[in-house]
Design a protein around this motif. Structure first.
Motif, PDB file in Angstrom:
ATOM      1  N   ILE A  77     -10.641   6.591 -13.004  1.00 11.97           N
ATOM      2  CA  ILE A  77      -9.675   6.752 -11.905  1.00 11.97           C
ATOM      3  C   ILE A  77      -8.593   5.688 -12.095  1.00 11.97           C
ATOM      4  O   ILE A  77      -8.910   4.535 -12.426  1.00 11.97           O
ATOM      5  N   ALA A  78      -7.330   6.066 -11.866  1.00 15.16           N
ATOM      6  CA  ALA A  78      -6.212   5.116 -12.026  1.00 15.16           C
ATOM      7  C   ALA A  78      -5.593   4.809 -10.673  1.00 15.16           C
ATOM      8  O   ALA A  78      -5.318   5.717  -9.878  1.00 15.16           O
ATOM      9  N   ILE A  79      -5.383   3.512 -10.402  1.00 18.58           N
ATOM     10  CA  ILE A  79      -4.741   3.050  -9.167  1.00 18.58           C
ATOM     11  C   ILE A  79      -3.432   2.374  -9.596  1.00 18.58           C
ATOM     12  O   ILE A  79      -3.451   1.299 -10.207  1.00 18.58           O
ATOM     13  N   ILE A  80      -2.318   3.019  -9.298  1.00 25.80           N
ATOM     14  CA  ILE A  80      -1.023   2.610  -9.851  1.00 25.80           C
ATOM     15  C   ILE A  80      -0.215   1.875  -8.790  1.00 25.80           C
ATOM     16  O   ILE A  80       0.057   2.411  -7.721  1.00 25.80           O
ATOM     17  N   GLN A 101      -5.510  18.269  -2.011  1.00 26.43           N
ATOM     18  CA  GLN A 101      -4.416  19.163  -2.396  1.00 26.43           C
ATOM     19  C   GLN A 101      -3.301  18.436  -3.153  1.00 26.43           C
ATOM     20  O   GLN A 101      -2.533  19.060  -3.877  1.00 26.43           O
ATOM     21  N   ALA A 102      -3.207  17.124  -2.984  1.00 28.98           N
ATOM     22  CA  ALA A 102      -2.080  16.375  -3.562  1.00 28.98           C
ATOM     23  C   ALA A 102      -2.263  16.182  -5.071  1.00 28.98           C
ATOM     24  O   ALA A 102      -3.393  16.099  -5.562  1.00 28.98           O
ATOM     25  N   ASP A 103      -1.125  16.111  -5.791  1.00 29.82           N
ATOM     26  CA  ASP A 103      -1.174  15.815  -7.230  1.00 29.82           C
ATOM     27  C   ASP A 103      -1.629  14.381  -7.463  1.00 29.82           C
ATOM     28  O   ASP A 103      -2.294  14.086  -8.442  1.00 29.82           O
ATOM     29  N   ALA A 104      -1.219  13.488  -6.576  1.00 29.74           N
ATOM     30  CA  ALA A 104      -1.677  12.098  -6.609  1.00 29.74           C
ATOM     31  C   ALA A 104      -1.788  11.649  -5.166  1.00 29.74           C
ATOM     32  O   ALA A 104      -1.067  12.133  -4.294  1.00 29.74           O
ATOM     33  N   ILE A 105      -2.708  10.740  -4.897  1.00 30.28           N
ATOM     34  CA  ILE A 105      -2.947  10.313  -3.514  1.00 30.28           C
ATOM     35  C   ILE A 105      -2.036   9.128  -3.215  1.00 30.28           C
ATOM     36  O   ILE A 105      -2.018   8.129  -3.946  1.00 30.28           O
ATOM     37  N   THR A 106      -1.261   9.251  -2.132  1.00 32.55           N
ATOM     38  CA  THR A 106      -0.426   8.146  -1.658  1.00 32.55           C
ATOM     39  C   THR A 106      -0.822   7.848  -0.209  1.00 32.55           C
ATOM     40  O   THR A 106      -1.588   8.598   0.396  1.00 32.55           O
ATOM     41  N   PHE A 107      -0.285   6.763   0.351  1.00 32.00           N
ATOM     42  CA  PHE A 107      -0.817   6.246   1.612  1.00 32.00           C
ATOM     43  C   PHE A 107       0.283   6.024   2.643  1.00 32.00           C
ATOM     44  O   PHE A 107       1.261   5.336   2.383  1.00 32.00           O
ATOM     45  N   ASP A 108       0.083   6.638   3.826  1.00 33.65           N
ATOM     46  CA  ASP A 108       0.999   6.397   4.944  1.00 33.65           C
ATOM     47  C   ASP A 108       0.238   6.285   6.264  1.00 33.65           C
ATOM     48  O   ASP A 108       0.809   6.417   7.333  1.00 33.65           O
ATOM     49  N   GLY A 109      -1.080   6.021   6.184  1.00 33.27           N
ATOM     50  CA  GLY A 109      -1.898   5.874   7.375  1.00 33.27           C
ATOM     51  C   GLY A 109      -3.332   5.582   6.973  1.00 33.27           C
ATOM     52  O   GLY A 109      -3.649   5.503   5.775  1.00 33.27           O
ATOM     53  N   ILE A 114       0.822  -1.216   0.000  1.00 36.86           N
ATOM     54  CA  ILE A 114       0.000   0.000   0.000  1.00 36.86           C
ATOM     55  C   ILE A 114       0.857   1.268   0.000  1.00 36.86           C
ATOM     56  O   ILE A 114       0.474   2.280  -0.588  1.00 36.86           O
ATOM     57  N   SER A 115       2.029   1.205   0.604  1.00 36.51           N
ATOM     58  CA  SER A 115       2.872   2.410   0.664  1.00 36.51           C
ATOM     59  C   SER A 115       3.526   2.726  -0.685  1.00 36.51           C
ATOM     60  O   SER A 115       4.119   3.782  -0.864  1.00 36.51           O
ATOM     61  N   GLU A 116       3.385   1.789  -1.657  1.00 38.68           N
ATOM     62  CA  GLU A 116       3.948   2.008  -2.999  1.00 38.68           C
ATOM     63  C   GLU A 116       2.854   2.308  -4.035  1.00 38.68           C
ATOM     64  O   GLU A 116       3.112   2.299  -5.236  1.00 38.68           O
ATOM     65  N   VAL A 117       1.631   2.548  -3.555  1.00 36.61           N
ATOM     66  CA  VAL A 117       0.488   2.749  -4.457  1.00 36.61           C
ATOM     67  C   VAL A 117       0.166   4.232  -4.551  1.00 36.61           C
ATOM     68  O   VAL A 117       0.277   4.967  -3.562  1.00 36.61           O
ATOM     69  N   ARG A 118      -0.229   4.683  -5.745  1.00 35.85           N
ATOM     70  CA  ARG A 118      -0.735   6.047  -5.880  1.00 35.85           C
ATOM     71  C   ARG A 118      -2.023   6.017  -6.692  1.00 35.85           C
ATOM     72  O   ARG A 118      -2.208   5.165  -7.568  1.00 35.85           O
ATOM     73  N   VAL A 119      -2.929   6.941  -6.380  1.00 36.56           N
ATOM     74  CA  VAL A 119      -4.208   7.037  -7.075  1.00 36.56           C
ATOM     75  C   VAL A 119      -4.255   8.387  -7.781  1.00 36.56           C
ATOM     76  O   VAL A 119      -3.987   9.423  -7.176  1.00 36.56           O
ATOM     77  N   GLU A 120      -4.605   8.355  -9.065  1.00 35.36           N
ATOM     78  CA  GLU A 120      -4.664   9.577  -9.864  1.00 35.36           C
ATOM     79  C   GLU A 120      -6.052   9.734 -10.471  1.00 35.36           C
ATOM     80  O   GLU A 120      -6.709   8.754 -10.803  1.00 35.36           O
ATOM     81  N   GLY A 121      -6.474  10.990 -10.591  1.00 37.50           N
ATOM     82  CA  GLY A 121      -7.787  11.295 -11.143  1.00 37.50           C
ATOM     83  C   GLY A 121      -8.694  11.971 -10.136  1.00 37.50           C
ATOM     84  O   GLY A 121      -9.796  12.402 -10.468  1.00 37.50           O
ATOM     85  N   LEU A 122      -8.260  12.066  -8.861  1.00 32.07           N
ATOM     86  CA  LEU A 122      -9.096  12.666  -7.810  1.00 32.07           C
ATOM     87  C   LEU A 122      -8.522  13.990  -7.294  1.00 32.07           C
ATOM     88  O   LEU A 122      -9.089  14.584  -6.374  1.00 32.07           O
ATOM     89  N   GLU A 123      -7.412  14.432  -7.878  1.00 29.45           N
ATOM     90  CA  GLU A 123      -6.790  15.665  -7.397  1.00 29.45           C
ATOM     91  C   GLU A 123      -7.736  16.862  -7.601  1.00 29.45           C
ATOM     92  O   GLU A 123      -8.513  16.896  -8.555  1.00 29.45           O
ATOM     93  N   THR A 124      -7.658  17.805  -6.673  1.00 28.55           N
ATOM     94  CA  THR A 124      -8.455  19.057  -6.612  1.00 28.55           C
ATOM     95  C   THR A 124      -9.930  18.838  -6.270  1.00 28.55           C
ATOM     96  O   THR A 124     -10.689  19.800  -6.190  1.00 28.55           O
ATOM     97  N   LEU A 125     -10.345  17.581  -6.050  1.00 27.47           N
ATOM     98  CA  LEU A 125     -11.763  17.330  -5.756  1.00 27.47           C
ATOM     99  C   LEU A 125     -12.051  17.494  -4.266  1.00 27.47           C
ATOM    100  O   LEU A 125     -11.176  17.335  -3.415  1.00 27.47           O
ATOM    101  N   ASP A 126     -13.324  17.783  -3.955  1.00 30.51           N
ATOM    102  CA  ASP A 126     -13.768  17.799  -2.562  1.00 30.51           C
ATOM    103  C   ASP A 126     -14.007  16.369  -2.089  1.00 30.51           C
ATOM    104  O   ASP A 126     -14.397  15.502  -2.878  1.00 30.51           O
TER     105      ASP A 126
END
Length: 306
Positions: A213-216, A192-200, A166-178
């Motif tokens: 939505i892309a889950i990389i 606020q993030a350009d891509a969503i990453t996970f540390d908690g 999970i700490s190596e995953v990023r999600v793109e397509g949701l940036e700037t959304l509420d």
């Protein structure tokens, strides 16, 4: 060819879908739930908890549970509604959808029972078509109001995706959304993030999301692409270590290899008049991640490969 149905060790009827490329999917009548999706290399693409409980009426943690007629605890019903704890039936009349190939597709239906009407006094038909094709799994959900009065509901397909770390995953397509943060009393924030990453721990409902939505997954060099229509919201969930330990049907380390990215209609409930039907479409596919300076080009995933 007849539908390939087996009864597993738990006695739960299981439908096996296959595709000429070698990919497969397994669907339970219990919950109408996809519990396995493998690619042509036989790699499992969906997460299943190491402590999943395969005994009705408990929900099964993993695969793709159907949340209806309530998502989460946003109402008076049990968490995520009752559709995932019921025995569905094969749907012999899925019109107006065209008939399907029995090997790679199945139509399921859940109708309200007397028991359901006691807890949720609304008469409905919930249909689900699951179709497997090369590196793609499509779910078409339909809810019909068979009552004589309007009703409203919330809905989600909870996609437990299998990831390497999970700490190596990023999600793109949701940036700037509420989004609504369920960890802070559903308070509203802007991503606020350009891509969503996970540390908690993360538990968010992203609002008015795009249809793609892309889950990389960097380690597996694999990208899930989630396409959806009729479900404007997207839920992101990972319990992280402390919450995972507190969940009786989840292994302590399971959180490292999963991420839920759900297609959902939550913020604005769906309202159906008598005999109206709602339709939601979801397509999960995988592509191998192409690297450019160590990053996947998100434009290619989100706006098409050429």
């Amino acid at each position: 060819m007849p539908l390939n149905m087996v009864h597993d060790a738990d006695g739960l009827p299981r439908i096996i879908l296959t595709d000429p490329t070698g990919s497969s999917a397994e669907v339970l009548l219990y919950g109408g739930q996809v519990v396995s999706w493998k690619n042509e290399r036989r790699e499992e693409l969906l997460f299943m908890s190491s402590k999943a409980i395969w005994k009705p009426p408990k929900p099964i943690r993993g695969g793709i549970p159907v949340c209806f007629p309530q998502f989460g605890n946003l109402g008076s019903l049990e968490r995520h509604g009752f559709a995932r704890n019921k025995l569905w039936s094969l749907d012999s009349d899925p019109s107006p959808l065209p008939p399907t190939n029995n090997q790679s597709s199945v139509d399921l239906i859940l109708k309200s029972t007397e028991e359901d009407l006691k807890t949720w006094p609304r008469s409905f038909e919930l249909r689900l078509r699951i179709t497997l094709s090369a590196s793609k799994l499509t779910l078409i959900s339909r809810v019909r109001n068979t009552d004589n009065k309007p009703f409203s509901f919330t809905f989600a397909l909870r996609n437990y995706l299998s990831v390497s770390d999970i700490s190596e995953v990023r999600v793109e397509g949701l940036e700037t959304l509420d989004y609504l943060d369920n960890l802070i009393r559903r308070e509203r924030f802007t991503e606020q993030a350009d891509a969503i990453t996970f540390d908690g721990e993360v538990d968010r409902v992203y609002l008015r999301t795009p249809s793609k939505i892309a889950i990389i997954d960097h380690e597996k060099k694999r990208t899930f692409v989630l396409r959806k229509h009729g479900m404007p919201d997207a839920v992101m969930w990972n319990p992280w270590d402390r919450k995972a330990k507190a969940l009786p049907d989840m292994g302590d380390e399971d959180y490292k290899s999963m991420l839920c990215v759900d297609s959902a209609s939550i913020e604005t409930p769906i309202v159906l008049k008598p005999f109206e039907e709602w339709k939601g479409y979801q397509e999960l596919s995988t592509v191998s991640s192409s690297y450019c300076s160590g990053q996947l080009d998100p434009r290619k995933v989100l706006y098409g490969f050429h």
